[in-house]
Design an enzyme around this catalytic site. Structure first.
Site, mmCIF file in Angstrom:
data_model
loop_
_atom_site.group_PDB
_atom_site.id
_atom_site.type_symbol
_atom_site.label_atom_id
_atom_site.label_comp_id
_atom_site.label_asym_id
_atom_site.label_seq_id
_atom_site.Cartn_x
_atom_site.Cartn_y
_atom_site.Cartn_z
ATOM 1 C CB SER A 81 3.172 4.574 9.764
ATOM 2 O OG SER A 81 2.300 3.578 10.242
ATOM 3 C CE1 TYR A 137 4.311 1.801 4.566
ATOM 4 C CE2 TYR A 137 3.456 1.037 6.672
ATOM 5 C CZ TYR A 137 3.556 2.019 5.707
ATOM 6 O OH TYR A 137 2.911 3.224 5.893
ATOM 7 C CE LYS A 191 5.860 5.189 5.374
ATOM 8 N NZ LYS A 191 5.902 6.358 4.485
HETATM 9 P P1 NAD Z 1 -1.730 6.064 -1.244
HETATM 10 O O1 NAD Z 1 -1.192 4.827 -1.839
HETATM 11 O O2 NAD Z 1 -3.170 6.396 -1.433
HETATM 12 O O3 NAD Z 1 -0.869 7.332 -1.716
HETATM 13 C C1 NAD Z 1 0.485 7.242 -2.080
HETATM 14 C C2 NAD Z 1 0.630 7.892 -3.424
HETATM 15 O O4 NAD Z 1 1.999 7.805 -3.836
HETATM 16 C C3 NAD Z 1 -0.199 7.201 -4.516
HETATM 17 O O5 NAD Z 1 -0.959 8.176 -5.206
HETATM 18 C C4 NAD Z 1 0.835 6.539 -5.406
HETATM 19 O O6 NAD Z 1 0.413 6.493 -6.766
HETATM 20 C C5 NAD Z 1 2.040 7.432 -5.197
HETATM 21 N N1 NAD Z 1 3.322 6.767 -5.435
HETATM 22 C C6 NAD Z 1 3.703 5.526 -5.024
HETATM 23 N N2 NAD Z 1 4.948 5.266 -5.436
HETATM 24 C C7 NAD Z 1 5.368 6.366 -6.125
HETATM 25 C C8 NAD Z 1 6.568 6.698 -6.791
HETATM 26 N N3 NAD Z 1 7.594 5.820 -6.860
HETATM 27 N N4 NAD Z 1 6.667 7.899 -7.383
HETATM 28 C C9 NAD Z 1 5.636 8.776 -7.342
HETATM 29 N N5 NAD Z 1 4.473 8.514 -6.724
HETATM 30 C C10 NAD Z 1 4.337 7.316 -6.119
HETATM 31 O O7 NAD Z 1 -1.390 6.034 0.315
HETATM 32 P P2 NAD Z 1 -1.859 6.958 1.499
HETATM 33 O O8 NAD Z 1 -2.717 6.156 2.383
HETATM 34 O O9 NAD Z 1 -2.354 8.256 0.996
HETATM 35 O O10 NAD Z 1 -0.482 7.147 2.253
HETATM 36 C C11 NAD Z 1 0.339 8.290 2.073
HETATM 37 C C12 NAD Z 1 1.567 8.166 2.945
HETATM 38 O O11 NAD Z 1 1.159 8.023 4.304
HETATM 39 C C13 NAD Z 1 2.463 6.968 2.638
HETATM 40 O O12 NAD Z 1 3.810 7.372 2.817
HETATM 41 C C14 NAD Z 1 2.066 5.946 3.685
HETATM 42 O O13 NAD Z 1 3.116 5.053 3.960
HETATM 43 C C15 NAD Z 1 1.783 6.857 4.876
HETATM 44 N N6 NAD Z 1 0.863 6.275 5.857
HETATM 45 C C16 NAD Z 1 -0.376 5.835 5.447
HETATM 46 C C17 NAD Z 1 -1.229 5.274 6.386
HETATM 47 C C18 NAD Z 1 -2.585 4.755 5.965
HETATM 48 O O14 NAD Z 1 -3.187 4.013 6.728
HETATM 49 N N7 NAD Z 1 -3.136 5.108 4.829
HETATM 50 C C19 NAD Z 1 -0.845 5.176 7.725
HETATM 51 C C20 NAD Z 1 0.402 5.657 8.099
HETATM 52 C C21 NAD Z 1 1.251 6.214 7.150
HETATM 53 C C1 UD1 Z 2 -2.339 -1.882 8.967
HETATM 54 C C2 UD1 Z 2 -0.908 -2.302 8.888
HETATM 55 C C3 UD1 Z 2 -0.042 -1.135 9.341
HETATM 56 C C4 UD1 Z 2 -0.305 0.078 8.458
HETATM 57 C C5 UD1 Z 2 -1.784 0.406 8.514
HETATM 58 C C6 UD1 Z 2 -2.148 1.529 7.603
HETATM 59 C C7 UD1 Z 2 -0.910 -4.734 9.220
HETATM 60 C C8 UD1 Z 2 -0.523 -5.828 10.143
HETATM 61 N N1 UD1 Z 2 -0.720 -3.476 9.711
HETATM 62 O O1 UD1 Z 2 -2.570 -1.458 10.269
HETATM 63 O O2 UD1 Z 2 1.318 -1.446 9.311
HETATM 64 O O3 UD1 Z 2 0.434 1.189 8.925
HETATM 65 O O4 UD1 Z 2 -2.549 -0.748 8.135
HETATM 66 O O5 UD1 Z 2 -2.063 1.154 6.264
HETATM 67 O O6 UD1 Z 2 -1.350 -4.948 8.111
HETATM 68 N N2 UD1 Z 2 -9.323 -6.034 10.657
HETATM 69 C C9 UD1 Z 2 -10.262 -7.043 10.591
HETATM 70 N N3 UD1 Z 2 -10.670 -7.437 9.353
HETATM 71 C C10 UD1 Z 2 -10.222 -6.881 8.191
HETATM 72 C C11 UD1 Z 2 -9.258 -5.847 8.273
HETATM 73 C C12 UD1 Z 2 -8.826 -5.457 9.533
HETATM 74 O O7 UD1 Z 2 -10.687 -7.564 11.604
HETATM 75 O O8 UD1 Z 2 -10.627 -7.325 7.093
HETATM 76 C C13 UD1 Z 2 -8.883 -5.546 11.991
HETATM 77 C C14 UD1 Z 2 -7.398 -5.731 12.253
HETATM 78 O O9 UD1 Z 2 -7.138 -6.986 12.808
HETATM 79 C C15 UD1 Z 2 -7.128 -4.547 13.212
HETATM 80 C C16 UD1 Z 2 -8.122 -3.476 12.778
HETATM 81 O O10 UD1 Z 2 -9.127 -4.158 12.037
HETATM 82 O O11 UD1 Z 2 -7.438 -4.927 14.522
HETATM 83 C C17 UD1 Z 2 -7.515 -2.414 11.886
HETATM 84 O O12 UD1 Z 2 -6.842 -3.054 10.792
HETATM 85 P P1 UD1 Z 2 -6.224 -2.219 9.570
HETATM 86 O O13 UD1 Z 2 -7.225 -1.259 9.052
HETATM 87 O O14 UD1 Z 2 -5.629 -3.189 8.627
HETATM 88 O O15 UD1 Z 2 -5.087 -1.333 10.236
HETATM 89 P P2 UD1 Z 2 -3.816 -1.739 11.133
HETATM 90 O O16 UD1 Z 2 -3.841 -3.155 11.516
HETATM 91 O O17 UD1 Z 2 -3.735 -0.744 12.232
#
Ligand code: NAD
Ligand code: UD1
Length: 345
Positions: free
Chosen positions: A126, A150, A154
């Protein structure tokens, strides 16, 4: 013969979209998920979407016995590892749970892979590993800064994989640092499905537009950005999914390990997101400016050239497409046929 891929966390948001992209690319895919943060109906929806039965195991990545039997049954060529806990504020409340699933779970998976002779993995990292970066757009060379448990998981995951590759060259690792995933599959059968009130911006705006939440709180308008609100690099989840197909192809083809940002290289402010969502949904999105959110970063935008150079990756979908597909998902018909996000146990 088709290469076999294990998709951990494949029922989740990014995992389910990647499943579709991998099947379309001709891979044989098995999903492992414990449904900690996913809806069981995703499996049926993936079957409808691809027209094929889904190979699926309900299990925890920390369960070595089940993992080992899956590996002996399927003889996977590679793993795409999404399964993790991902809510920043929850990680501050329950850091040990995050270390357990995200770090111990990774180590457990790597041990089973090693024993099975499968040493190719794509790891979900991430932009959060950059903390508050000195440079934007942020290049992959920017230093690690843990902002919360978190983010630490990563960073630790990446470091473990780097040390493992350095110690044993048979490992082949792709590390993908996602910026802000947004949007949903065009079918509206899969999308982001937060169980509680969303933390992230796009799903929150979607629920305000749909009338399920009354207003958006905009966390601060006094950042050093053009309109004072936070700026992020939103990337369509289908573009991210494509990034995983390219990453696997590089690993399984030339054995080329890599570490890349997956973003568009373009930033959008919170108020720009509100305006884009209003256009896509034709609904009002009431909002109120509030205090900054603790631990927030002013700007996250990717330097996106390395992924293009190494993987041939380029994001194709626009912000308007992200908003339109999110709105289609939120208002879609999936809940009339399957237990949808809100009405499944
Ligand atoms: P998500 O929560 O939708 O998907 C994660 C999946 O893993 C879920 O289906 C959950 O049920 C499963 N899971 C959790 N713990 C588990 C376990 N112990 N055993 C088996 N399955 C398990 O999240 P996502 O948004 O699809 O994210 C996927 C990956 O990408 C994660 O590693 C997350 O940290 C990373 N990531 C997500 C974002 C984001 O904004 N969504 C950003 C950067 C990185
Ligand atoms: C957040 C997490 C980040 C994680 C990412 C994806 C925090 C501090 N950071 O990132 O670690 O990798 O999600 O899961 O939680 N915002 C509003 N109102 C809201 C929600 C968000 O104004 O109700 C703003 C935030 O201040 C930010 C932008 O929208 O400026 C995006 O926010 P968000 O979607 O939560 O993502 P990140 O902050 O990038």
């Amino acid at each position: 013969m088709a290469e076999k891929i294990l998709l951990t966390g494949g029922a989740g948001y990014i995992g389910s979209h990647t499943y579709v992209a991998l099947i379309e690319a001709g891979y044989e895919v098995t999903i492992l998920d414990n449904f900690q943060n996913a809806n069981r109906s995703v499996v049926h929806r993936l079957e409808r979407l691809t027209g094929k039965p889904v190979s699926f195991a309900e299990a925890d990545i920390r369960d070595a016995t089940t993992l080992a039997s899956l590996f002996s049954e399927h003889q996977f060529d590679a793993v795409v590892h999404f399964a993790a806990l991902k809510a920043v504020s929850e990680s501050v409340e329950r850091p040990l749970d995050y270390f357990d699933v995200n770090i111990s779970g990774l180590i457990n998976l790597l041990r089973v892979m090693d024993a099975a002779g499968c040493r190719t993995i794509v790891f979900s990292s991430s932009a959060t590993v950059y903390g508050v970066p000195d440079e934007t757009p942020t290049p992959e060379t920017a230093e690690f800064r843990a902002m919360n448990p978190y983010g630490q998981t990563k960073i630790s995951g990446e470091q473990i994989l780097n040390q493992l590759t350095a110690a044993d060259e048979r490992w082949n690792v792709g590390i993908l640092r996602y910026f802000n995933p947004a949007g949903a599959h065009a079918s509206a059968l899969i999308g982001e499905d937060p169980r509680d009130i969303p933390n992230n911006l796009m799903p929150y705006i979607a629920k305000v537009a749909a009338g399920e939440l009354s207003e958006l709180q905009v966390f601060g308008d006094d950042y050093d950005t053009p309109d004072g609100t936070g700026v992020r690099d939103y990337i369509h989840v289908d573009d991210l999914a494509k990034g995983h197909v390219l990453s696997l192809a590089a690993l399984l083809g030339e054995g080329q390990g890599h570490l890349v940002n997956l973003g568009t290289g373009e930033g959008h402010s919170v108020l720009e997101m509100v305006a884009a969502y209003k256009r896509a949904s034709n609904r009002d999105v009431p909002y109120r400016i509030t205090e900054r959110r603790a631990g927030d970063v002013p700007v996250y935008v990717a330097r996106a050239d390395k992924a293009e150079e190494i993987l041939g990756f380029q994001a194709e979908h626009s912000l308007d497409e992200m908003c339109a597909s999110s709105w289609h998902w939120i208002t879609g018909e999936h809940s009339s046929e399957d237990p949808g996000p809100e009405n499944e146990e």
